[in-house]
Design an enzyme around this catalytic site. Structure first.
Site, mmCIF file in Angstrom:
data_model
loop_
_atom_site.group_PDB
_atom_site.id
_atom_site.type_symbol
_atom_site.label_atom_id
_atom_site.label_comp_id
_atom_site.label_asym_id
_atom_site.label_seq_id
_atom_site.Cartn_x
_atom_site.Cartn_y
_atom_site.Cartn_z
ATOM 1 N N GLU A 166 0.800 -1.226 0.000
ATOM 2 C CA GLU A 166 0.000 0.000 0.000
ATOM 3 C C GLU A 166 0.834 1.278 0.000
ATOM 4 O OE1 GLU A 166 -2.996 -0.108 3.032
ATOM 5 O OE2 GLU A 166 -4.035 -1.812 2.130
ATOM 6 N N GLU A 355 -5.291 -8.460 0.265
ATOM 7 C CA GLU A 355 -5.907 -8.187 1.563
ATOM 8 C C GLU A 355 -7.379 -7.890 1.339
ATOM 9 O OE1 GLU A 355 -2.422 -5.790 4.053
ATOM 10 O OE2 GLU A 355 -4.491 -5.123 4.201
#
Length: 444
Positions: A166, A355
């Site tokens: 991320e 995720e």
């Protein structure tokens, strides 16, 4: 719906991160990370929680990896703590830290689990942060040294790699808004960190490609479908700006498209002032998979008082939309659409959901931890993913967030995302009903 509907080669796993589960933060030769430092600042983490012990995975890794196997998963995603390998970020190597990750990898292989290693999951060595961290010119050389070491040390046993977790998340929250480590603020800091991160994710992948025979290399992007609150021109433009920043800003340089600067003066100035065109080829890499990490859509309306993006989120609860205990909207149809958005780029070979999960209030009923809301969430999101796959999107895996209730960054230990309950006082693990649901789902 059964797991077999996704195909026999589909990868099912759980995702974790070192800073969130390992503990042993000040032991066995490990140097401090920016999260060790940041969590000690008053008011930065809810209830003053710190990751000092976390889930004590450092001492309990065999028990926890056995849980992954028991629940029926085939992939265990974990990250390497940079400062456990290089306590000062560069230079001297901590042999105890190196040995620990060999032990974790070997335990996975012993149980016929695939170890998937994330090289950077937000826990920069504090020593490098003092030198400027991701805003510093030297960060790319330090990162490349670290990646090269890990590739050579673990590459014979690890074939599945994620370079950076991320990039937008940690650069925006940690270097612009200051709500995550290292707590820096300002657009200038964000753009400096962003450029170096965009270079690092490609540099790291190229090193892995050169050092690890048979490597399957990806990188993981946070993403949200961006929905304008109204169809007015200001709301539509605010949504486009938000999408460019949150979904396209780190993805498109990887694909060789450069930063998404068109029709946005702020990003155009960034590209010019940082001469990003010079780095366009360096930021490009042909990843084996693109990891997407989705938790919620964002409904956006124009707000002239918000710096840079001039956009404001209309929260789910204010729209009376279903939402998790974090206030994040539950919307499986949106998950389907963001998968399609990322897969629409012709340069993207395949998608892996690296995720996805939710925090709900768990309830103890008849001695069992009932989290039916989490089960319903997974059912809906997996159905949406299957729909995308059946529509022709090449999706090769899904990793649930997360195995254990853990240190959830600025939320501390309050936000429980795990499919296994963790008592942080005793470190006793208890499989939640969602964990048993996964066990049953993966058996079919």
């Amino acid at each position: 719906m059964q797991s077999s509907h996704f195909g026999k080669d589909f990868l099912w796993g759980v995702a974790t991160a070192a800073a969130q589960i390992e503990g042993a933060a000040n032991a066995y030769g490990k140097g401090p990370s920016i999260w060790d430092t940041f969590s000690k600042r008053s008011g930065k983490i809810k209830k003053g929680h710190q990751p000092t012990e976390a889930c004590d995975f450092y001492h309990r890794y065999k028990e926890d990896i056995a849980l992954v196997k028991t629940l029926g998963f085939t992939v265990f995603r974990f990250s390497i703590s940079w400062s456990r390998i290089f306590p000062l970020g560069d230079g001297a190597v901590n042999k105890e830290g190196v040995a620990f990750y060999h032990n974790v990898i070997d335990e996975c292989l012993k149980l016929d689990l695939i170890p998937m290693v994330t090289l950077y999951h937000w826990d920069l060595p504090e020593a490098l942060s003092k030198e400027g961290g991701w805003t510093a010119f030297g960060i790319n050389a330090w990162f490349n040294d670290y990646v090269s070491f890990c590739a050579k040390e673990y590459g014979a046993k690890v074939k599945q790699w994620i370079v950076i977790n991320e990039p937008f998340g940690f650069t925006s929250l940690g270097y612009m808004l200051g709500v995550h480590a290292p707590g820096q603020t300002g657009v200038h800091n964000f753009f400096e960190a962003a450029l170096h991160t965009a270079i690092a994710q490609a540099d790291g992948a190229k090193i892995l490609r050169g050092e690890v025979k048979g490597a399957v290399i990806g990188t993981a992007f946070s993403c949200s479908e961006i929905v304008p609150y109204t169809q007015s021109a200001p709301d539509l433009l605010a949504a486009k700006r938000t999408d460019a920043l949150m979904n396209r800003f780190f993805l498109e340089p990887v694909l060789g498209l450069g930063f998404p600067t068109a029709n946005w003066e702020v990003l155009e100035k960034f590209a010019i002032s940082h001469s990003t065109w010079r780095y366009q080829e360096r930021m490009k890499f042909d990843f084996d998979f693109i990891g997407i990490q989705n938790y919620f859509p964002l409904v956006i309306r124009y707000n002239a008082f918000i710096p840079v993006v001039q956009a404001w989120e209309v929260k789910a609860k204010n729209r009376r939309a279903p939402h998790t205990a974090m206030g994040w909207e539950v919307n499986a149809d949106s998950f389907y659409r963001i998968i399609r958005q990322f897969a629409a780029y012709p340069q993207v070979k395949n998608i892996m959901v690296t995720e996805n999960g939710a925090y709900f209030q768990d309830h103890l009923v008849d001695g069992k931890i009932n989290d039916q809301a989490r089960i319903d969430y997974f059912k809906a999101y997996l159905a949406a993913m299957l729909k995308a796959k059946n529509d022709g999107v090449n999706i090769t895996g899904y990793l649930a967030w997360t195995l254990l209730d853990n240190f959830e960054w600025a939320e501390g230990y309050q936000a429980r995302f795990g499919i296994v309950y963790n008592d942080f006082k005793t470190q006793q693990r208890t499989i939640k009903q969602s964990g048993y649901w996964w066990q049953e789902f993966l058996s079919r």
